[in-house]
Write an enzyme that holds these catalytic residues in place. Sequence first.
Site, PDB file in Angstrom:
ATOM      1  N   HIS A   1      28.367  44.071  40.183  1.00  0.00           N
ATOM      2  CA  HIS A   1      28.614  45.120  41.189  1.00  0.00           C
ATOM      3  C   HIS A   1      27.432  45.100  42.154  1.00  0.00           C
ATOM      4  O   HIS A   1      27.202  44.109  42.822  1.00  0.00           O
ATOM      5  CB  HIS A   1      28.803  46.445  40.429  1.00  0.00           C
TER       6      HIS A   1
ATOM      7  N   HIS B   1      35.931  38.982  45.224  1.00  0.00           N
ATOM      8  CA  HIS B   1      36.012  40.442  45.179  1.00  0.00           C
ATOM      9  C   HIS B   1      37.329  40.838  44.542  1.00  0.00           C
ATOM     10  O   HIS B   1      38.332  40.148  44.727  1.00  0.00           O
ATOM     11  CB  HIS B   1      35.942  41.010  46.613  1.00  0.00           C
TER      12      HIS B   1
ATOM     13  N   ASP C   1      27.489  41.288  49.474  1.00  0.00           N
ATOM     14  CA  ASP C   1      26.192  40.943  48.892  1.00  0.00           C
ATOM     15  C   ASP C   1      25.690  39.564  49.279  1.00  0.00           C
ATOM     16  O   ASP C   1      24.541  39.222  48.997  1.00  0.00           O
ATOM     17  CB  ASP C   1      26.279  41.020  47.356  1.00  0.00           C
TER      18      ASP C   1
HETATM   19  N1  ACO Z   1      32.518  31.956  41.768  1.00  0.00           N
HETATM   20  C1  ACO Z   1      33.353  31.092  41.156  1.00  0.00           C
HETATM   21  N2  ACO Z   1      34.555  31.433  40.680  1.00  0.00           N
HETATM   22  C2  ACO Z   1      34.929  32.714  40.804  1.00  0.00           C
HETATM   23  C3  ACO Z   1      34.108  33.677  41.438  1.00  0.00           C
HETATM   24  C4  ACO Z   1      32.865  33.258  41.932  1.00  0.00           C
HETATM   25  N3  ACO Z   1      32.032  34.099  42.524  1.00  0.00           N
HETATM   26  N4  ACO Z   1      34.741  34.875  41.435  1.00  0.00           N
HETATM   27  C5  ACO Z   1      35.910  34.675  40.838  1.00  0.00           C
HETATM   28  N5  ACO Z   1      36.034  33.363  40.460  1.00  0.00           N
HETATM   29  C6  ACO Z   1      37.197  32.739  39.839  1.00  0.00           C
HETATM   30  C7  ACO Z   1      37.310  33.095  38.365  1.00  0.00           C
HETATM   31  O1  ACO Z   1      36.633  32.193  37.539  1.00  0.00           O
HETATM   32  C8  ACO Z   1      38.809  33.075  38.173  1.00  0.00           C
HETATM   33  O2  ACO Z   1      39.209  31.747  38.082  1.00  0.00           O
HETATM   34  P1  ACO Z   1      40.402  31.322  37.068  1.00  0.00           P
HETATM   35  O3  ACO Z   1      41.621  32.022  37.582  1.00  0.00           O
HETATM   36  O4  ACO Z   1      40.459  29.835  37.129  1.00  0.00           O
HETATM   37  O5  ACO Z   1      39.976  31.828  35.695  1.00  0.00           O
HETATM   38  C9  ACO Z   1      39.351  33.610  39.499  1.00  0.00           C
HETATM   39  O6  ACO Z   1      38.354  33.272  40.469  1.00  0.00           O
HETATM   40  C10 ACO Z   1      39.586  35.114  39.489  1.00  0.00           C
HETATM   41  O7  ACO Z   1      38.372  35.754  39.104  1.00  0.00           O
HETATM   42  P2  ACO Z   1      38.303  37.132  38.319  1.00  0.00           P
HETATM   43  O8  ACO Z   1      37.017  37.202  37.566  1.00  0.00           O
HETATM   44  O9  ACO Z   1      39.579  37.324  37.548  1.00  0.00           O
HETATM   45  O10 ACO Z   1      38.304  38.158  39.532  1.00  0.00           O
HETATM   46  P3  ACO Z   1      37.835  39.664  39.460  1.00  0.00           P
HETATM   47  O11 ACO Z   1      38.597  40.378  40.494  1.00  0.00           O
HETATM   48  O12 ACO Z   1      37.899  40.190  38.070  1.00  0.00           O
HETATM   49  O13 ACO Z   1      36.289  39.558  39.827  1.00  0.00           O
HETATM   50  C11 ACO Z   1      34.228  39.720  40.928  1.00  0.00           C
HETATM   51  C12 ACO Z   1      35.732  40.033  40.992  1.00  0.00           C
HETATM   52  C13 ACO Z   1      33.613  40.382  39.676  1.00  0.00           C
HETATM   53  C14 ACO Z   1      33.544  40.325  42.160  1.00  0.00           C
HETATM   54  C15 ACO Z   1      34.040  38.183  40.867  1.00  0.00           C
HETATM   55  O14 ACO Z   1      34.590  37.592  42.039  1.00  0.00           O
HETATM   56  C16 ACO Z   1      32.576  37.777  40.720  1.00  0.00           C
HETATM   57  O15 ACO Z   1      32.075  37.728  39.584  1.00  0.00           O
HETATM   58  N6  ACO Z   1      31.870  37.480  41.847  1.00  0.00           N
HETATM   59  C17 ACO Z   1      30.461  37.153  41.789  1.00  0.00           C
HETATM   60  C18 ACO Z   1      29.638  38.432  41.661  1.00  0.00           C
HETATM   61  C19 ACO Z   1      29.605  39.232  42.950  1.00  0.00           C
HETATM   62  O16 ACO Z   1      29.383  38.684  44.035  1.00  0.00           O
HETATM   63  N7  ACO Z   1      29.803  40.544  42.801  1.00  0.00           N
HETATM   64  C20 ACO Z   1      29.737  41.481  43.945  1.00  0.00           C
HETATM   65  C21 ACO Z   1      31.063  42.090  44.217  1.00  0.00           C
HETATM   66  S1  ACO Z   1      30.975  43.095  45.650  1.00  0.00           S
HETATM   67  C22 ACO Z   1      30.318  44.540  45.096  1.00  0.00           C
HETATM   68  O17 ACO Z   1      30.441  44.958  43.989  1.00  0.00           O
HETATM   69  C23 ACO Z   1      29.538  45.268  46.026  1.00  0.00           C
END
Ligand code: ACO
Length: 430
Positions: free
Chosen positions: A268, A308, A364
């Site tokens: 987050h 996201h 971010d």
């Molecule tokens: N890098 C690589 N792969 C990713 C990323 C990433 N940053 N984010 C998602 N994916 C992939 C997952 O591995 C998944 O792949 P799969 O379908 O082959 O298993 C797919 O994309 C879907 O990802 P989920 O984790 O199911 O998506 P979710 O909506 O739960 O997660 C999140 C959202 C937590 C923001 C995620 O994208 C992430 O971890 N990003 C990196 C951390 C980040 O930047 N967080 C800030 C968010 S903005 C905020 O809170 C202010």
Amino acid sequence: MADTITITDNRTGKQYDLPIEHETIRGIDLRKIKVKDDDFGLMVYDPAFMNTASVKSKITFIDGDKGILRYRGYPIEQLAEKCTSFLEVAYLVLKGELPNRPQLDRFRSNIKHHTFVHENIKKLMEAFRYDAHPMGMFISTIAALSTFYPEAKNIFDEADRQKHIHRLIAKVPTIAAFAYRHSKGLPYIYPDNDLTYAGNFLTMMFRMSSEQFKVNPVLEHALTVLFILHADHEQNCSANTMRSIGSSYVDPYSATAGAAAALWGPLHGGANEAVIHMLDEIGSIDKVPGFIKDVKEGKGSRLMGFGHRVYKNYDPRAKVIKKLAYEVFEVTGKNPKLDIALELERIALEDEYFVKRKLYPNVDFYSGLIYQAMGFPLDFFPVLFAIPRTAGWLTQWEEHILDQEQKIARPRQIFLGSGERDWLPIEKRK
Ligand code: ACO
């Protein structure tokens, strides 16, 4: 056509007509669906609230597919460009309308009235270890405020409630700056109420003994824009925490401390810090393709600052921040990590893995580069997020506790543990 959905339960052949309102059916309506009269009834299993609306809200609108973010109907791009103070946007988020001049003056004066903290709060902060994480200090101190204002539990007293909202918005920059000064071993600087919200905060952070200290207007403007962009973001993890804690009718200081704790995690508000660590780890542009390959193969970390839960398009805040970065770097000098970030973005936006999963830069991805160039230490980034988001949390909290449809937040579970069994003396256990 009727606004209903007909569900056939294939276990019994019975049909149920459920009303549809706002493209939603009510979870509780499913409870009518039973095989036997004494069954509990059907529930929805939705870990992480992937497809559950838990509130009706009038505050912030996001269309994640189109990359749209609006506070109270106003596009974030317009607010970031036209609003000259954070408090103008905080007022909008809280009250639902942009303030006219007298309203803004009154709001500003209410906030300024509360910027100082009790001297015992200062002493409390002095008790932290020299290397305490500023977010830990921030969270604990916000929680401690509830002990200074015991009347804050009267959450349904309108005048009291407004006072606590003003007080929290006023005090978070002071507490944040004290946390920073503490970690540097520097004397705490008291608020200067002649300055803007962002200007006062920067002064409390960075003023040394010089009476001449003047915040650079470009940096003050940049921080104002960053504060505006972070003011609210509808039902994210920390807003949901704020509402959930608030639903027990605890005081707003305790609920805000809980929301800030939720914000701290790397998935987050901690992601901007994680982005800088990632850029450091990559080290140079030529290592970017190898890093992307590792991300795709699941070796090492995710591409932090990408992806996201709601945005499946470019986060509109990231666009504003990317532009802002160049203005800040004119003053501070370019953050050398910018080139690595730009290359990461370029490759990721063309790469099938990221395209297929609709992974775009989020808020971010670039904000950390600006914060670092402005002189904020990495571990302070989540605190910078929490300051403006306090206005959003309090707005979400107030909407929640005044919503007649809400009750104490209490999800159900699917129990998959043991059935009943008899207690065994310790000698007989495996
Ligand atoms: N890098 C690589 N792969 C990713 C990323 C990433 N940053 N984010 C998602 N994916 C992939 C997952 O591995 C998944 O792949 P799969 O379908 O082959 O298993 C797919 O994309 C879907 O990802 P989920 O984790 O199911 O998506 P979710 O909506 O739960 O997660 C999140 C959202 C937590 C923001 C995620 O994208 C992430 O971890 N990003 C990196 C951390 C980040 O930047 N967080 C800030 C968010 S903005 C905020 O809170 C202010």
